[in-house]
Design a protein around this motif. Structure first.
Motif, PDB file in Angstrom:
ATOM      1  N   SER A 100       0.830  -1.209   0.000  1.00 58.82           N
ATOM      2  CA  SER A 100       0.000   0.000   0.000  1.00 58.82           C
ATOM      3  C   SER A 100       0.864   1.259   0.000  1.00 58.82           C
ATOM      4  CB  SER A 100      -0.925  -0.001   1.213  1.00 58.82           C
ATOM      5  OG  SER A 100      -1.793  -1.116   1.202  1.00 58.82           O
ATOM      6  N   LEU A 103       2.190   1.735  -3.452  1.00 55.96           N
ATOM      7  CA  LEU A 103       1.129   2.247  -4.324  1.00 55.96           C
ATOM      8  C   LEU A 103       0.883   3.726  -4.068  1.00 55.96           C
ATOM      9  CD1 LEU A 103      -0.983   1.457  -6.463  1.00 55.96           C
ATOM     10  CD2 LEU A 103      -2.568   0.980  -4.590  1.00 55.96           C
ATOM     11  N   ALA A 149      -3.273   5.528  -0.405  1.00 55.94           N
ATOM     12  CA  ALA A 149      -3.102   5.155  -1.811  1.00 55.94           C
ATOM     13  C   ALA A 149      -4.374   5.413  -2.612  1.00 55.94           C
ATOM     14  CB  ALA A 149      -2.695   3.689  -1.915  1.00 55.94           C
TER      15      ALA A 149
END
Length: 255
Positions: A100, A103, A149
């Motif tokens: 995460s 991202l 994200a």
């Protein structure tokens, strides 16, 4: 002109490699050090996933045998999915956080590159990876980096739409906003949907708001929520929905 383009491409690749190495050094090396789920939220989420796997109660998370209304189930699904690959346990939680964070960093880079240039994108991402809050939250089992994200990519989609005017970019904004809602609950809309719509109104007044297709987007999000609620009701957890409304929406979110 071709040599100049080649120079810029080489610089961009070098910057990306520096960011990849920075991310690996700051976040990935930590995965090599085994540890238990010892932060308060980590232990609680670990038990939620354990009970979800044991009872196969995928729609309604449980904690200590009782419905857990504090968070939607998407984050726990992702941890269970990663755990199916690497083994159920603390590593699955930490991998979800690390992925995460990566991202979110990618979203920061893309958004800064669209707003400014590659150098700004490089430094923005480097600062994001080394910010104190990212260093803390990016190393523990929580859903906040996943929320970050989804929020960053929702804004990136909105920036692309403002520049290009393509329908797919607006669909992306609504999809990422819906994912943020599924990750953190209604509080996530304060970081995605509400400021996004306000920004479009600020940029282009009523025309900007119409361009976001708010009725269509909100209708699609409401349909997904109602679909999930219908499944919860069919399972006999009406009290669970009442608790979400009283504790999360009227209680926690408003407070």
């Amino acid at each position: 002109m071709s040599k100049l383009r080649e120079l810029f491409d080489n610089l961009a690749r070098r910057d990306l490699w520096v960011l990849v190495l920075l991310f690996a050094a700051v976040f990935c090396l930590n995965l090599l050090i085994p540890r238990d789920l010892w932060v308060q939220d980590e232990a609680r989420y670990g038990e939620v996933v354990r009970e979800m796997l044991a009872t196969h109660g995928w729609l309604v998370p449980h904690l200590n045998g009782f419905p857990y209304p504090d968070k939607p189930p998407l984050y726990f699904w992702l941890v269970a999915l990663v755990g199916a690959v690497v083994g159920q346990g603390e590593m699955a939680f930490r991998l979800v956080t690390v992925l995460s964070t990566a991202l979110a960093g990618a979203g920061v880079y893309l958004a800064a590159n669209r707003m400014f240039d590659r150098r700004a994108a490089f430094w923005s991402t480097a600062l994001f990876f080394t910010a104190f809050l990212t260093l803390v939250v990016g190393h523990i089992a929580r859903m906040d980096m996943l929320l970050a994200a989804t929020a960053v990519f929702a804004w990136h989609s909105l920036l692309r739409f403002r520049v290009r005017g393509r329908r797919g970019d607006m669909v992306g904004f609504w999809v990422w906003s819906a994912l943020a809602l599924a990750v953190k609950g209604p509080i996530a809309l304060l970081f995605t949907l509400l400021p996004g719509l306000a920004w479009m109104v600020w940029e282009a007044r009523w025309k900007g708001l119409r361009a976001t297709r708010p009725l269509l987007g909100l209708g699609a999000m409401a349909a997904l929520v109602l679909l999930w609620m219908g499944g919860v009701v069919l399972l006999g957890y009406q009290d669970y929905l009442d608790t979400i409304w009283n504790k999360q929406l009227v209680g926690r979110a408003v407070d």
